[in-house]
Design an enzyme around this catalytic site. Structure first.
Site, mmCIF file in Angstrom:
data_model
loop_
_atom_site.group_PDB
_atom_site.id
_atom_site.type_symbol
_atom_site.label_atom_id
_atom_site.label_comp_id
_atom_site.label_asym_id
_atom_site.label_seq_id
_atom_site.Cartn_x
_atom_site.Cartn_y
_atom_site.Cartn_z
ATOM 1 N N LYS A 141 15.233 38.944 31.254
ATOM 2 C CA LYS A 141 14.085 39.448 30.469
ATOM 3 C C LYS A 141 14.453 39.588 28.995
ATOM 4 C CE LYS A 141 13.945 43.064 33.201
ATOM 5 N NZ LYS A 141 14.879 42.665 34.271
ATOM 6 N N ASP B 267 17.572 41.844 36.187
ATOM 7 C CA ASP B 267 18.582 40.957 35.608
ATOM 8 C C ASP B 267 18.177 39.484 35.664
ATOM 9 O OD1 ASP B 267 20.128 43.271 35.263
ATOM 10 O OD2 ASP B 267 20.918 43.085 37.291
ATOM 11 N N GLN C 59 13.946 46.827 34.619
ATOM 12 C CA GLN C 59 13.994 46.646 36.072
ATOM 13 C C GLN C 59 13.042 45.524 36.503
ATOM 14 O OE1 GLN C 59 13.647 50.190 34.823
ATOM 15 N NE2 GLN C 59 15.788 49.693 34.524
ATOM 16 N N GLY D 114 19.943 46.871 31.478
ATOM 17 C CA GLY D 114 20.971 46.200 30.683
ATOM 18 C C GLY D 114 20.491 44.802 30.398
ATOM 19 N N HIS D 115 20.198 44.530 29.140
ATOM 20 C CA HIS D 115 19.697 43.207 28.768
ATOM 21 C C HIS D 115 20.709 42.532 27.856
ATOM 22 C CE1 HIS D 115 15.998 44.661 30.419
ATOM 23 N NE2 HIS D 115 15.798 45.523 29.454
HETATM 24 P P1 GDP Z 1 17.688 41.280 32.057
HETATM 25 O O1 GDP Z 1 18.132 42.624 32.508
HETATM 26 O O2 GDP Z 1 16.529 40.760 32.839
HETATM 27 O O3 GDP Z 1 17.449 41.204 30.580
HETATM 28 O O4 GDP Z 1 18.881 40.270 32.406
HETATM 29 P P2 GDP Z 1 20.454 40.509 32.131
HETATM 30 O O5 GDP Z 1 20.708 40.353 30.690
HETATM 31 O O6 GDP Z 1 20.910 41.765 32.797
HETATM 32 O O7 GDP Z 1 21.073 39.340 32.991
HETATM 33 C C1 GDP Z 1 20.780 38.004 32.726
HETATM 34 C C2 GDP Z 1 22.058 37.259 32.341
HETATM 35 O O8 GDP Z 1 21.847 35.877 32.398
HETATM 36 C C3 GDP Z 1 22.520 37.544 30.922
HETATM 37 O O9 GDP Z 1 23.921 37.531 30.895
HETATM 38 C C4 GDP Z 1 21.940 36.375 30.126
HETATM 39 O O10 GDP Z 1 22.701 36.058 28.964
HETATM 40 C C5 GDP Z 1 22.046 35.266 31.127
HETATM 41 N N1 GDP Z 1 21.016 34.233 31.061
HETATM 42 C C6 GDP Z 1 19.692 34.372 30.750
HETATM 43 N N2 GDP Z 1 19.052 33.190 30.918
HETATM 44 C C7 GDP Z 1 19.991 32.298 31.332
HETATM 45 C C8 GDP Z 1 19.950 30.914 31.721
HETATM 46 O O11 GDP Z 1 18.916 30.256 31.712
HETATM 47 N N3 GDP Z 1 21.138 30.358 32.119
HETATM 48 C C9 GDP Z 1 22.310 31.056 32.159
HETATM 49 N N4 GDP Z 1 23.423 30.433 32.568
HETATM 50 N N5 GDP Z 1 22.380 32.340 31.808
HETATM 51 C C10 GDP Z 1 21.239 32.964 31.423
HETATM 52 P P1 IMO Z 2 17.385 45.516 34.153
HETATM 53 O O1 IMO Z 2 16.303 46.004 33.248
HETATM 54 C C1 IMO Z 2 19.150 45.653 38.154
HETATM 55 C C2 IMO Z 2 18.835 49.462 40.312
HETATM 56 C C3 IMO Z 2 20.121 50.214 40.571
HETATM 57 C C4 IMO Z 2 19.760 50.890 41.889
HETATM 58 C C5 IMO Z 2 18.288 51.242 41.703
HETATM 59 C C6 IMO Z 2 18.041 52.684 41.249
HETATM 60 O O2 IMO Z 2 18.662 45.199 33.486
HETATM 61 O O3 IMO Z 2 16.869 44.402 35.028
HETATM 62 P P2 IMO Z 2 18.405 53.944 38.939
HETATM 63 O O4 IMO Z 2 19.659 54.222 38.148
HETATM 64 O O5 IMO Z 2 17.376 53.183 38.199
HETATM 65 O O6 IMO Z 2 17.850 55.189 39.583
HETATM 66 O O7 IMO Z 2 18.903 53.022 40.168
HETATM 67 O O8 IMO Z 2 17.800 50.345 40.711
HETATM 68 N N1 IMO Z 2 18.598 49.120 38.888
HETATM 69 C C7 IMO Z 2 18.732 47.895 38.387
HETATM 70 N N2 IMO Z 2 19.160 46.747 38.950
HETATM 71 N N3 IMO Z 2 18.741 45.644 36.863
HETATM 72 C C8 IMO Z 2 18.278 46.792 36.299
HETATM 73 O O9 IMO Z 2 17.721 46.809 35.071
HETATM 74 C C9 IMO Z 2 18.299 47.989 37.042
HETATM 75 N N4 IMO Z 2 17.954 49.270 36.778
HETATM 76 C C10 IMO Z 2 18.129 49.945 37.922
HETATM 77 O O10 IMO Z 2 21.207 49.337 40.705
HETATM 78 O O11 IMO Z 2 19.840 49.977 42.958
HETATM 79 MG MG MG Z 3 19.838 43.564 33.271
#
Ligand code: GDP
Ligand code: IMO
Ligand code: MG
Length: 428
Positions: free
Chosen positions: A16, A13, A223, A40-41
């Site tokens: 990416k 998270d 991840q 979840g992106h």
């Molecule tokens: P990912 O799984 O690595 O793609 O990240 P996620 O989407 O799960 O979580 C990142 C969150 O931060 C999302 O809600 C993005 O919209 C938000 N985000 C990404 N870059 C920035 C930033 O520079 N500032 C802020 N405030 N939010 C950001």
């Molecule tokens: P993105 O791509 C954050 C964590 C779960 C759990 C562990 C194992 O959005 O960064 P799983 O269901 O994969 O067997 O769970 O990994 N986990 C993540 N945490 N971001 C993710 O993906 C994750 N995908 C799995 O919370 O601790």
């Molecule tokens: Mg994510």
């Protein structure tokens, strides 16, 4: 032959999705190489917000060919639900390509993921409950079902029979659940064959041909480094290789094709699920980071655990991935703190340690040693160049760069595409 790897440097998270989207218009292929719909992106484009799970983030960029690589595990109803959701919002998904070698997640593995967790009790991993672990386990024990098996009913039936022999013992005798029939699984999977067929290809061959044409292939990790099954905080990890090495096996390309490794790190750190987390905050600061950073899981909605930036982790990620460019995201979230602690080393059983402890027990015992940097109060969400940042924000980033072993090439100051300070070209 430019293949570019993009991975998470922490526990996921990091942003990416946004980074992939940012590069989107300049790449030809975006390949998801590991994981499944545990990811979840979130990508924000103008007023539109997209939550992607199984599809590569490049799907939002017209002209890009999105690829689901052999290293991914696919929940077919989720795939089509996601495609339908995007089509309803006028996103073209017709260029999607799916590897014939990718494994599918039969519904029994979703069930097993959830019951496994229940049986683990206090030792639970905190998985997303999407069947990821059991499906990768099946792949390794060679009782998995692959996309290509859906094209041959006879083979599919044999494979499902083989898999269920073991699963049903587990479900009935250990977990006290009802046995699953071969027919119901075969029917469940075959129901998707017709719709899936046009997307399926030999993606490793396709990518090799693209690289030979000098097209740009972006390999997008799900991840992150510390969730990698080999290099993460095992057993509190996911079941795939989320680090740069996994990009080659999960996409079927050669390591010598990779010219750049971009890693994404938050300006602080978060984690979802169980497992050790040295800089975790249990006080008002943790609550404040969660609130300002909107730190709630994109996939499960769980509140993310929050803590201060951890340099030993950043150095570890740099070493394991061979990071050429680090993108530090969410710097804007740190606005308003008088001082910002940064973990520079650990104290483990009375000793100072600059690197990650060798053992998991050591990591559980690690206490952060902090240095404190002066904060800033100015709104930085409109910054587009280094000069736009207040001196203390610049000093914070510079401190991270000096101590983490990777050069910082971009800084996120908000969720939108353009809310980024680009310090150097990430592709050239
Ligand atoms: P990912 O799984 O690595 O793609 O990240 P996620 O989407 O799960 O979580 C990142 C969150 O931060 C999302 O809600 C993005 O919209 C938000 N985000 C990404 N870059 C920035 C930033 O520079 N500032 C802020 N405030 N939010 C950001
Ligand atoms: P993105 O791509 C954050 C964590 C779960 C759990 C562990 C194992 O959005 O960064 P799983 O269901 O994969 O067997 O769970 O990994 N986990 C993540 N945490 N971001 C993710 O993906 C994750 N995908 C799995 O919370 O601790
Ligand atoms: Mg994510």
């Amino acid at each position: 032959m430019p293949a570019i790897v993009l991975v998470g440097a922490q526990w996921g998270d990091e942003g990416k999705g946004k980074a992939t989207d940012l590069l989107g218009s300049r790449v030809d292929y975006v390949v998801k190489f590991n994981g499944g719909n545990n990811a979840g992106h979130t990508v924000v484009i103008g007023d539109e917000k997209y939550a992607l799970h199984l599809l590569p983030s490049g799907i939002l960029t017209p002209g890009v060919t999105p690829v689901i690589g052999n290293g991914v595990v696919i929940d077919l109803p989720v795939l089509f639900h996601e495609i339908d959701g995007l089509n309803a919002r006028n996103v073209d998904t017709s260029k999607l390509v799916v590897s014939a070698n990718a494994h599918v997640i039969p519904s029994y593995n979703r069930t097993l993921d959830k019951v496994n967790e229940r049986f683990l009790g206090s030792r639970k991993i905190g998985t997303t409950g999407r069947g990821i672990g059991p499906t990768y386990a099946d792949k390794m024990t060679r009782v998995g079902i692959r996309v290509q098996d859906l094209f041959d009913e006879k083979i599919l039936r044999q494979k499902v029979e083989g898999a269920l022999e073991l699963k049903n013992h587990l479900l009935v005798k250990v977990y006290n659940r009802r046995a699953i029939t071969v027919n119901e699984v075969v029917d469940e999977l075959l129901a998707h064959t017709e719709r899936l067929t046009p997307y399926v290809a030999d993606t490793a061959l396709l990518l090799d041909q693209a690289l030979k044409r000098d097209e740009v292939v972006l390999l997008e990790g799900g991840q992150a480094t510390l969730l990698d099954v080999d290099h993460g905080t095992y057993p509190f990890v996911t079941s795939s290789n989320a680090t740069a090495g996994g990009a080659c096996t999960g996409a079927g390309i050669s390591p010598i094709a990779v010219t750049r490794v971009i890693a994404i790190a938050k300006a602080y750190i978060t984690r979802v699920g169980e497992g050790p987390f040295p800089t975790e905050l249990f006080d008002d600061d943790g609550e404040k980071l969660r609130k300002i950073g909107a730190e709630f899981g994109t996939t499960t909605g769980r509140p993310r655990r929050c803590g201060w930036f951890d340099l030993p982790i950043a150095r570890y990620a740099s070493r394991i991935n061979g990071i050429t460019d680090l993108v530090v995201t969410k710097l804007d979230v740190l606005t308003g703190w008088e001082q910002i602690p940064v973990c520079v080393a650990y104290e483990v059983d009375g000793q100072r340690l600059e690197e990650l402890p060798m053992t998991q027990t050591g990591f559980h015992h690690a206490k952060p040693i902090y240095e404190y940097l002066p904060g800033w109060s100015e709104d930085i969400s409109g910054a587009r160049s280094l000069e736009d940042l207040p001196a203390n924000a610049r000093a914070y980033v510079q401190f991270l760069e000096e101590r983490c072993g990777s050069r910082i090439s971009a800084i996120g100051v908000g969720p939108e595409r353009d809310q980024t300070v680009v310090l150097r070209d990430l592709l050239n």
